[in-house]
Enzyme design. Sequence first.
Site, PDB file in Angstrom:
ATOM      1  N   ARG A 113       0.827  -1.227   0.000  1.00 19.23           N
ATOM      2  CA  ARG A 113       0.000   0.000   0.000  1.00 19.23           C
ATOM      3  C   ARG A 113       0.854   1.267   0.000  1.00 19.23           C
ATOM      4  NH1 ARG A 113      -2.230  -3.494  -1.054  1.00 19.23           N
ATOM      5  NH2 ARG A 113      -4.157  -4.421  -0.305  1.00 19.23           N
ATOM      6  N   SER A 192     -11.146  -0.510   3.262  1.00 17.06           N
ATOM      7  CA  SER A 192     -10.432  -0.837   4.508  1.00 17.06           C
ATOM      8  C   SER A 192      -9.935   0.459   5.134  1.00 17.06           C
ATOM      9  CB  SER A 192      -9.238  -1.736   4.214  1.00 17.06           C
ATOM     10  OG  SER A 192      -9.681  -2.898   3.567  1.00 17.06           O
ATOM     11  N   GLU A 296      -5.509   3.757   6.153  1.00 16.87           N
ATOM     12  CA  GLU A 296      -5.201   3.577   4.726  1.00 16.87           C
ATOM     13  C   GLU A 296      -5.669   4.775   3.903  1.00 16.87           C
ATOM     14  OE1 GLU A 296      -6.233  -0.225   2.569  1.00 16.87           O
ATOM     15  OE2 GLU A 296      -6.917   1.251   1.108  1.00 16.87           O
TER      16      GLU A 296
HETATM   17  C1  LIG Z   1     -15.505   0.028  -0.982  1.00 14.26           C
HETATM   18  C2  LIG Z   1     -14.026   0.240  -1.211  1.00 14.26           C
HETATM   19  C3  LIG Z   1     -13.202  -0.860  -1.373  1.00 14.26           C
HETATM   20  C4  LIG Z   1     -11.825  -0.687  -1.577  1.00 14.26           C
HETATM   21  N1  LIG Z   1     -11.037  -1.797  -1.740  1.00 14.26           N
HETATM   22  C5  LIG Z   1      -9.703  -1.650  -1.944  1.00 14.26           C
HETATM   23  C6  LIG Z   1      -8.863  -2.797  -2.111  1.00 14.26           C
HETATM   24  O1  LIG Z   1      -9.314  -3.930  -2.118  1.00 14.26           O
HETATM   25  N2  LIG Z   1      -7.536  -2.585  -2.290  1.00 14.26           N
HETATM   26  C7  LIG Z   1      -6.998  -1.351  -2.326  1.00 14.26           C
HETATM   27  O2  LIG Z   1      -5.777  -1.233  -2.504  1.00 14.26           O
HETATM   28  N3  LIG Z   1      -7.765  -0.238  -2.178  1.00 14.26           N
HETATM   29  C8  LIG Z   1      -9.103  -0.364  -1.981  1.00 14.26           C
HETATM   30  N4  LIG Z   1      -9.886   0.742  -1.803  1.00 14.26           N
HETATM   31  C9  LIG Z   1      -9.273   2.070  -1.814  1.00 14.26           C
HETATM   32  C10 LIG Z   1      -9.393   2.809  -3.175  1.00 14.26           C
HETATM   33  O3  LIG Z   1     -10.345   2.240  -4.001  1.00 14.26           O
HETATM   34  C11 LIG Z   1      -8.073   2.814  -3.924  1.00 14.26           C
HETATM   35  O4  LIG Z   1      -7.078   3.404  -3.132  1.00 14.26           O
HETATM   36  C12 LIG Z   1      -8.166   3.584  -5.250  1.00 14.26           C
HETATM   37  O5  LIG Z   1      -6.984   3.405  -5.986  1.00 14.26           O
HETATM   38  C13 LIG Z   1      -8.412   5.061  -5.051  1.00 14.26           C
HETATM   39  O6  LIG Z   1      -8.685   5.616  -6.318  1.00 14.26           O
HETATM   40  P1  LIG Z   1      -9.361   7.030  -6.466  1.00 14.26           P
HETATM   41  O7  LIG Z   1      -9.250   7.391  -7.918  1.00 14.26           O
HETATM   42  O8  LIG Z   1     -10.725   7.019  -5.893  1.00 14.26           O
HETATM   43  O9  LIG Z   1      -8.377   7.911  -5.612  1.00 14.26           O
HETATM   44  P2  LIG Z   1      -8.747   9.187  -4.711  1.00 14.26           P
HETATM   45  O10 LIG Z   1      -9.470   8.726  -3.490  1.00 14.26           O
HETATM   46  O11 LIG Z   1      -9.374  10.237  -5.533  1.00 14.26           O
HETATM   47  O12 LIG Z   1      -7.268   9.634  -4.292  1.00 14.26           O
HETATM   48  C14 LIG Z   1      -6.460   8.841  -3.472  1.00 14.26           C
HETATM   49  C15 LIG Z   1      -5.063   9.453  -3.417  1.00 14.26           C
HETATM   50  O13 LIG Z   1      -4.437   9.325  -4.697  1.00 14.26           O
HETATM   51  C16 LIG Z   1      -4.110  10.621  -5.211  1.00 14.26           C
HETATM   52  N5  LIG Z   1      -4.368  10.561  -6.653  1.00 14.26           N
HETATM   53  C17 LIG Z   1      -5.514  10.204  -7.297  1.00 14.26           C
HETATM   54  N6  LIG Z   1      -5.336  10.248  -8.621  1.00 14.26           N
HETATM   55  C18 LIG Z   1      -4.063  10.658  -8.833  1.00 14.26           C
HETATM   56  C19 LIG Z   1      -3.267  10.899 -10.003  1.00 14.26           C
HETATM   57  N7  LIG Z   1      -3.739  10.729 -11.243  1.00 14.26           N
HETATM   58  N8  LIG Z   1      -1.982  11.310  -9.818  1.00 14.26           N
HETATM   59  C20 LIG Z   1      -1.478  11.488  -8.588  1.00 14.26           C
HETATM   60  N9  LIG Z   1      -2.158  11.279  -7.459  1.00 14.26           N
HETATM   61  C21 LIG Z   1      -3.435  10.866  -7.586  1.00 14.26           C
HETATM   62  C22 LIG Z   1      -5.002  11.591  -4.480  1.00 14.26           C
HETATM   63  O14 LIG Z   1      -4.424  12.879  -4.430  1.00 14.26           O
HETATM   64  C23 LIG Z   1      -5.074  10.955  -3.108  1.00 14.26           C
HETATM   65  O15 LIG Z   1      -3.921  11.255  -2.367  1.00 14.26           O
HETATM   66  C24 LIG Z   1     -11.272   0.605  -1.603  1.00 14.26           C
HETATM   67  C25 LIG Z   1     -12.118   1.720  -1.427  1.00 14.26           C
HETATM   68  C26 LIG Z   1     -13.482   1.542  -1.236  1.00 14.26           C
HETATM   69  C27 LIG Z   1     -14.360   2.731  -1.082  1.00 14.26           C
END
Ligand SMILES: Cc1cc2nc3c(=O)[nH]c(=O)nc-3n(C[C@H](O)[C@H](O)[C@H](O)COP(=O)(O)OP(=O)(O)OC[C@H]3O[C@@H](n4cnc5c(N)ncnc54)[C@H](O)[C@@H]3O)c2cc1C
Length: 304
Positions: A113, A192, A296
């Site tokens: 992570r 998580s 996380e």
């Molecule tokens: C129901 C649920 C289940 C999940 N299950 C998992 C799982 O099984 N495994 C897991 O690893 N994660 C899981 N996650 C966490 C999440 O889905 C991941 O971390 C996902 O990659 C976040 O993507 P996002 O585009 O929504 O990021 P955001 O929430 O929009 O951003 C997260 C971080 O990444 C940065 N960021 C986003 N896009 C960019 C970019 N293009 N360049 C630079 N920085 C950027 C943001 O600034 C922020 O710091 C889960 C979340 C939920 C709600």
Amino acid sequence: MLGGGSNLVIGDAGFAGTVLRVATEGFALDGTRLTVAAGEVWSQVVDRAVLDHGLAGIEFLAGIPGSAGATPVQNVGAYGQEVADTITEVVAYDRRAGETVTVPAADCGFAYRHSRFKAEPDRYVVLRVTFRLSDEDGASSPVRYAEAARALGVAPGERADLCAARETVLKLRSGKGMVLDPEDHDTWSAGSFFTNPILTEAEHAAFLARVTERLGPDAQPPAYPAGEGLVKTSAAWLIDKAGFTKGYGAGPARLSGKHTLALTNRGAATAADLLALAREVQGGVAEAFGVTLVNEPVMVGVEL
Ligand SMILES: Cc1cc2nc3c(=O)[nH]c(=O)nc-3n(C[C@H](O)[C@H](O)[C@H](O)COP(=O)(O)OP(=O)(O)OC[C@H]3O[C@@H](n4cnc5c(N)ncnc54)[C@H](O)[C@@H]3O)c2cc1C
């Protein structure tokens, strides 16, 4: 920088600044080499790779919300697979240098992570990500996660049917409330809330002693090798055994009724409500087992 916003906890006061939401599109396949634009929806990328092109390598990451560009940020992983297994390079805009850079996987600083993009949060904008997938004639990657192997009816390490692997993961995720259903508050979470703790051998020994003292000699906390004398244990197990069972809480923020690791909004919770619950759980686990859980999701304008 906002992708899908699925891994953020934003303070109730909001964020006084400019938010850039990445909405770029692009899905380019060259043989088994897949390049996707940062704004693509990750779960759709997995679906296209598996269902339309029969390619293995990211099938166990089906159903994870958010954008493709965020996957390298925390090295998204689930069910024994993580994007670091298949990413070959990340193209990013380096805000410090003012230029676009190509970062080979070996320089991405991938760990559990974690990555260099997470380590330097204000520096990189991920623009596109390239994966090396594989064509296994309709078979999945080796199934590493015991729960997934059981559900697929194969031994850990064996391959399963590629589409069945994707479907099985989606079913397992739904059972834990990890697929959004607007009708079901157990799914209103940031996934998580805590990462699985990684302990040194000495910390692990002290932890096992605490477990025996508190729960008796038969208690068996999960333990997975995490490289170089490190042991990973389960945050969900710790939370449950510290007394925070499924559904714990009486206010608008409660533990999910399906998974102790998800802190959920029952409809009207504020960020403050959620963080109060998170602190209670974190404090209770530290008191019971001497292990400090780490959040996380990324915190914006608030701290745990
Ligand atoms: C129901 C649920 C289940 C999940 N299950 C998992 C799982 O099984 N495994 C897991 O690893 N994660 C899981 N996650 C966490 C999440 O889905 C991941 O971390 C996902 O990659 C976040 O993507 P996002 O585009 O929504 O990021 P955001 O929430 O929009 O951003 C997260 C971080 O990444 C940065 N960021 C986003 N896009 C960019 C970019 N293009 N360049 C630079 N920085 C950027 C943001 O600034 C922020 O710091 C889960 C979340 C939920 C709600």
